[in-house]
Write an enzyme that holds these catalytic residues in place. Structure first.
Site, PDB file in Angstrom:
ATOM      1  N   THR A 235      46.107  31.399  29.920  1.00 33.12           N
ATOM      2  CA  THR A 235      45.694  32.216  31.049  1.00 33.12           C
ATOM      3  C   THR A 235      44.310  31.783  31.513  1.00 33.12           C
ATOM      4  O   THR A 235      43.629  31.001  30.847  1.00 33.12           O
ATOM      5  CB  THR A 235      45.705  33.715  30.668  1.00 33.12           C
ATOM      6  OG1 THR A 235      45.391  34.518  31.802  1.00 33.12           O
ATOM      7  CG2 THR A 235      44.708  34.009  29.554  1.00 33.12           C
ATOM      8  N   CYS A 236      43.890  32.272  32.674  1.00 29.94           N
ATOM      9  CA  CYS A 236      42.557  31.945  33.218  1.00 29.94           C
ATOM     10  C   CYS A 236      42.260  32.937  34.322  1.00 29.94           C
ATOM     11  O   CYS A 236      42.550  34.122  34.186  1.00 29.94           O
ATOM     12  CB  CYS A 236      42.511  30.498  33.702  1.00 29.94           C
ATOM     13  SG  CYS A 236      43.664  30.114  35.043  1.00 29.94           S
ATOM     14  N   GLY A 237      41.683  32.479  35.435  1.00 33.21           N
ATOM     15  CA  GLY A 237      41.389  33.357  36.550  1.00 33.21           C
ATOM     16  C   GLY A 237      42.555  33.519  37.505  1.00 33.21           C
ATOM     17  O   GLY A 237      42.927  34.627  37.875  1.00 33.21           O
ATOM     18  N   GLY A 239      45.443  31.003  37.298  1.00 36.58           N
ATOM     19  CA  GLY A 239      46.515  30.091  36.903  1.00 36.58           C
ATOM     20  C   GLY A 239      46.211  28.619  37.080  1.00 36.58           C
ATOM     21  O   GLY A 239      47.077  27.785  36.831  1.00 36.58           O
ATOM     22  N   TRP A 264      44.023  36.475  35.220  1.00 37.60           N
ATOM     23  CA  TRP A 264      43.117  37.614  35.347  1.00 37.60           C
ATOM     24  C   TRP A 264      43.104  38.196  36.759  1.00 37.60           C
ATOM     25  O   TRP A 264      42.756  39.365  36.949  1.00 37.60           O
ATOM     26  CB  TRP A 264      41.693  37.212  34.939  1.00 37.60           C
ATOM     27  CG  TRP A 264      40.825  38.415  34.693  1.00 37.60           C
ATOM     28  CD1 TRP A 264      39.788  38.869  35.448  1.00 37.60           C
ATOM     29  CD2 TRP A 264      40.943  39.335  33.596  1.00 37.60           C
ATOM     30  NE1 TRP A 264      39.252  40.015  34.907  1.00 37.60           N
ATOM     31  CE2 TRP A 264      39.943  40.318  33.762  1.00 37.60           C
ATOM     32  CE3 TRP A 264      41.800  39.416  32.494  1.00 37.60           C
ATOM     33  CZ2 TRP A 264      39.779  41.382  32.872  1.00 37.60           C
ATOM     34  CZ3 TRP A 264      41.626  40.470  31.597  1.00 37.60           C
ATOM     35  CH2 TRP A 264      40.632  41.439  31.788  1.00 37.60           C
TER      36      TRP A 264
END
Length: 280
Positions: A235-237, A239, A264
């Protein structure tokens, strides 16, 4: 091709009839940089520009969500991509956004896809040829087949938290993971998914922008507390940098990896999802 190709290998292959080179540079909102303009100013000879800000699900309020199958096929065909070609993607971004292009191309069925190790920065540092402008494109025949099993949604991640057995790795910088710095997009709570591990995507690279390999790459995961013996959700901000973790895991031979596409941008905006702060 290997998953990673060198600048020397690529220069020697330029002009091959079955090879397509793709610039997939992307920047965060507010960076002050324009990826398309930078591509038009200078790129690897013959490279096409894949606009990751546009090849998205336009019906979703979330940024960078995987587009419908027909849209992805149409965009790749308009770039002149076709079944059976060898595709090499690169970028000139601190986000290492070529990993997202690699992931999407693989997600929709392309198999001969590699990332240029070191990207445009290494290519330029070595004095290799560049060109400007936009190449003439002839429409290709690209068949898209979406592998839905490679994508995690919010419900899947919530279930993984409840049942355990999955590792969740977050590619954002440690300060955003901890909730110390604001998110670049409005309306998001600070912090991270409870139980997720902080593995900033930048830690997977050496000083010259080349990918870490072997033990050094494995140590980046291990030092973040990520157990690669378990299946992984990245995961990240939004994708994009999560795909860096997916690619890094693949370099280590790991296949049981999903990418949380909403990341996120979805989790942090939902008042009902659990959230944690701090670096522990």
């Amino acid at each position: 091709m290997d998953l990673l190709v060198s600048t020397g290998w690529l220069e020697s292959e330029l002009g091959a009839s079955d090879l397509r080179v793709i610039d997939s540079t992307l920047f965060l909102p507010g960076s002050g940089r324009n990826a398309r303009r930078e591509y038009e100013a200078e790129h690897i000879p013959g490279a096409l520009f894949m606009d990751l800000d546009e090849i998205v699900d336009s019906d979703s309020p979330l940024p960078h969500m995987v587009p419908p199958q027909h849209k992805f096929a149409s965009r790749m065909q308009s770039l002149g991509l076709a079944d059976g070609q060898r595709l090499v993607v690169y970028d000139n971004s601190p986000l290492h956004s070529s990993a997202r292009a690699w992931w999407m191309l693989r997600l929709f069925g392309a198999r001969e896809v590699a990332i240029l190790d070191g990207g445009l920065a290494k290519w330029k540092a070595e004095g290799r040829p560049l060109e400007s402008g936009n190449p003439a494109l002839r429409r290709g025949h690209f068949t898209a087949r979406l592998d839905r099993a490679a994508v995690a949604d919010k419900a899947f991640v919530a279930g993984a938290l409840e049942e355990g057995g999955w590792e969740i790795a977050d590619a954002r910088p440690a300060s955003r993971f901890a909730g110390e710095d604001p998110e670049p997009r409005p309306g998001l709570r600070p912090g991270h998914i409870p139980g997720s591990k902080c593995l900033p995507q930048s830690t997977l690279f050496d000083a010259d922008n080349s990918w870490k390999r072997g033990d050094a790459l494995g140590s980046a995961f291990a030092d973040a507390g990520v157990d690669l013996g378990k299946p992984l959700v990245a995961t990240c901000g939004s994708g994009i940098t999560a795909a860096v973790l997916v690619f890094g895991a693949h370099l280590l031979g790991k296949e049981d990896v999903k990418l949380y596409d909403g990341s996120w941008s979805e989790w942090g905006a939902d008042p009902d999802t659990p959230k944690a702060t701090g670096r522990a």
